[in-house]
Enzyme design. Structure first.
Site, PDB file in Angstrom:
ATOM      1  N   SER A 143      -9.604  -5.562  -0.737  1.00  0.00           N
ATOM      2  CA  SER A 143      -9.885  -6.717  -0.241  1.00  0.00           C
ATOM      3  C   SER A 143     -10.543  -6.643   0.958  1.00  0.00           C
ATOM      4  O   SER A 143     -11.411  -5.719   1.828  1.00  0.00           O
ATOM      5  CB  SER A 143      -8.432  -6.961   1.169  1.00  0.00           C
ATOM      6  N   TYR A 156      -1.018  -4.745   6.889  1.00  0.00           N
ATOM      7  CA  TYR A 156      -2.165  -4.863   5.376  1.00  0.00           C
ATOM      8  C   TYR A 156      -3.552  -4.171   5.741  1.00  0.00           C
ATOM      9  O   TYR A 156      -4.060  -3.973   5.083  1.00  0.00           O
ATOM     10  CB  TYR A 156      -2.277  -6.657   5.500  1.00  0.00           C
TER      11      TYR A 156
HETATM   12  P1  NAD Z   1       0.201 -12.163  -5.872  1.00  0.00           P
HETATM   13  O1  NAD Z   1       2.217 -12.241  -5.657  1.00  0.00           O
HETATM   14  O2  NAD Z   1       0.114 -13.003  -6.919  1.00  0.00           O
HETATM   15  O3  NAD Z   1       0.621 -10.407  -7.270  1.00  0.00           O
HETATM   16  C1  NAD Z   1       1.311  -9.140  -6.276  1.00  0.00           C
HETATM   17  C2  NAD Z   1       1.666  -8.655  -8.067  1.00  0.00           C
HETATM   18  O4  NAD Z   1       2.132  -7.505  -7.304  1.00  0.00           O
HETATM   19  C3  NAD Z   1       3.159  -9.649  -8.381  1.00  0.00           C
HETATM   20  O5  NAD Z   1       2.940  -8.996  -9.692  1.00  0.00           O
HETATM   21  C4  NAD Z   1       4.380  -8.791  -7.708  1.00  0.00           C
HETATM   22  O6  NAD Z   1       5.473  -8.936  -8.835  1.00  0.00           O
HETATM   23  C5  NAD Z   1       3.662  -7.176  -8.020  1.00  0.00           C
HETATM   24  N1  NAD Z   1       4.424  -6.570  -7.125  1.00  0.00           N
HETATM   25  C6  NAD Z   1       4.875  -6.774  -5.227  1.00  0.00           C
HETATM   26  N2  NAD Z   1       5.972  -5.844  -5.161  1.00  0.00           N
HETATM   27  C7  NAD Z   1       5.834  -4.823  -6.161  1.00  0.00           C
HETATM   28  C8  NAD Z   1       6.657  -3.488  -6.225  1.00  0.00           C
HETATM   29  N3  NAD Z   1       7.646  -2.757  -4.933  1.00  0.00           N
HETATM   30  N4  NAD Z   1       6.447  -2.998  -7.144  1.00  0.00           N
HETATM   31  C9  NAD Z   1       5.825  -3.866  -8.489  1.00  0.00           C
HETATM   32  N5  NAD Z   1       5.148  -4.952  -8.173  1.00  0.00           N
HETATM   33  C10 NAD Z   1       5.234  -5.126  -6.907  1.00  0.00           C
HETATM   34  O7  NAD Z   1      -0.550 -11.511  -5.616  1.00  0.00           O
HETATM   35  P2  NAD Z   1      -1.953 -11.525  -5.252  1.00  0.00           P
HETATM   36  O8  NAD Z   1      -2.517 -12.679  -4.311  1.00  0.00           O
HETATM   37  O9  NAD Z   1      -2.725 -11.696  -7.252  1.00  0.00           O
HETATM   38  O10 NAD Z   1      -2.640 -10.004  -4.729  1.00  0.00           O
HETATM   39  C11 NAD Z   1      -2.869  -8.739  -5.618  1.00  0.00           C
HETATM   40  C12 NAD Z   1      -3.639  -7.656  -5.229  1.00  0.00           C
HETATM   41  O11 NAD Z   1      -4.601  -8.085  -4.328  1.00  0.00           O
HETATM   42  C13 NAD Z   1      -2.610  -6.963  -3.515  1.00  0.00           C
HETATM   43  O12 NAD Z   1      -3.405  -5.606  -3.461  1.00  0.00           O
HETATM   44  C14 NAD Z   1      -3.380  -8.091  -2.505  1.00  0.00           C
HETATM   45  O13 NAD Z   1      -3.734  -7.355  -1.566  1.00  0.00           O
HETATM   46  C15 NAD Z   1      -4.593  -8.040  -3.420  1.00  0.00           C
HETATM   47  N6  NAD Z   1      -5.524  -8.758  -3.032  1.00  0.00           N
HETATM   48  C16 NAD Z   1      -5.506 -10.518  -2.881  1.00  0.00           C
HETATM   49  C17 NAD Z   1      -6.474 -11.841  -2.501  1.00  0.00           C
HETATM   50  C18 NAD Z   1      -5.796 -13.452  -2.120  1.00  0.00           C
HETATM   51  O14 NAD Z   1      -6.681 -13.070  -1.447  1.00  0.00           O
HETATM   52  N7  NAD Z   1      -5.554 -13.436  -2.803  1.00  0.00           N
HETATM   53  C19 NAD Z   1      -7.061 -11.040  -1.702  1.00  0.00           C
HETATM   54  C20 NAD Z   1      -8.341  -9.384  -1.403  1.00  0.00           C
HETATM   55  C21 NAD Z   1      -7.112  -8.610  -1.789  1.00  0.00           C
END
Ligand code: NAD
Length: 261
Positions: A143, A156
């Site tokens: 991130s 985080y």
């Molecule tokens: P999201 O909530 O849409 O998806 C998260 C996924 O992780 C889901 O499939 C959920 O079921 C799974 N998950 C959560 N806890 C879990 C566990 N204990 N075991 C197995 N699966 C689990 O979130 P997203 O925004 O798609 O985030 C995905 C990644 O991208 C994360 O690592 C997040 O930190 C990173 N990220 C997101 C953003 C953003 O702006 N959305 C920005 C930077 C980084």
């Protein structure tokens, strides 16, 4: 680009960024192991639909990424299903927002376990398979919070900085093995993880959700646009390609100018 004959494990691929990466890899001809939580029927629809549309094998395992034994079993299951784990995308992640004095210790433990330690455990299990195959791609979804901080996100930000450091070490250890390890650092991407934060801010500040959405972008991203999940999937495809074979231990940033400031 073609990933025909390869296989990928994408953690947290039942939603958001992980789902888009799984879809892009399947479309490129790669067998995919899905993982994550959610409604069983919706996950089966996703799994079966992807397999049919892309003509690849798609499997699902609901391993909890906070549990090391389940992570090891997930890697073993992927290897057994596809005869290898060529690409590992460490993507599962959660968020919690509060000042450190009010940050529950249990939320700290959960975020460190899922957003940081799970990546260690998955690589620990998958890397020997990749090294034996003399080819592999490890893609860690970090991130902008792996590079800079925001208040109220202590767990985080600590976990994502940890991912950037871990990626550098694994990259060094993989030098000249045919395996690469790199990170992607997205700024804001519109997924359920961010939607929840916008709704919480709208409620807290007593403003419409649309205004909270605009404010969130304006605070950090000069470009005032969310990176799309498809754009992050494109970066993951790039890191899996031969074009990126000499990228090692580094970060790809897509953040609308957030960290340029
Ligand atoms: P999201 O909530 O849409 O998806 C998260 C996924 O992780 C889901 O499939 C959920 O079921 C799974 N998950 C959560 N806890 C879990 C566990 N204990 N075991 C197995 N699966 C689990 O979130 P997203 O925004 O798609 O985030 C995905 C990644 O991208 C994360 O690592 C997040 O930190 C990173 N990220 C997101 C953003 C953003 O702006 N959305 C920005 C930077 C980084």
């Amino acid at each position: 680009m073609s990933l025909k004959g390869k296989s990928a494990l994408v953690t947290g691929s039942t939603s958001g960024i992980g789902q888009a990466i799984a879809e892009a890899f399947a479309a490129a001809g790669c067998n995919v192991m899905l993982n994550g939580f959610g409604d069983a029927a919706a996950i089966e629809t996703l799994r079966a639909g992807l397999a049919k549309k892309c003509g690849v094998k798609v499997e699902y395992d609901g391993a909890d990424m906070s549990k090391p034994a389940e992570i090891a079993a997930l890697v073993a299951k992927t290897n057994a299903a596809f005869g290898g784990v060529d690409i590992l995308v460490n993507n599962a992640g959660i968020q919690y927002v509060a000042p450190i004095e009010q940050f529950p210790a249990e939320r700290w433990d959960a975020i460190i376990a899922i957003n940081l330690s799970a990546t260690f455990h998955a690589i620990h299990a998958a890397l020997p398979l990749m090294k034996a195959a003399k080819w592999g791609r490890i893609i860690n979804i970090a991130s902008t919070h792996g590079l800079v901080a925001s208040a109220q996100k202590v767990a985080y930000v600590a976990a994502k900085h940890g991912i950037v450091g871990l990626t550098k070490v694994v990259g060094m250890e993989c030098a000249d093995t045919g395996v690469t390890c790199n990170a992607i650092c997205p700024g804001w991407v519109m997924t359920p993880l961010v939607q929840k934060q916008i709704e919480a801010r709208a409620k807290e500040q007593g403003i419409p959700v649309e205004q909270a959405r605009r404010n969130l972008l304006a605070e950090k991203q000069p470009q005032l646009q969310f990176t799309t999940t498809e754009q992050i999937a494109g970066l993951a495809l790039f890191l899996a390609s031969d074009t990126a074979s000499n990228m090692q231990g580094t970060q790809l940033v897509s953040d609308g100018g957030w960290t340029a400031q």
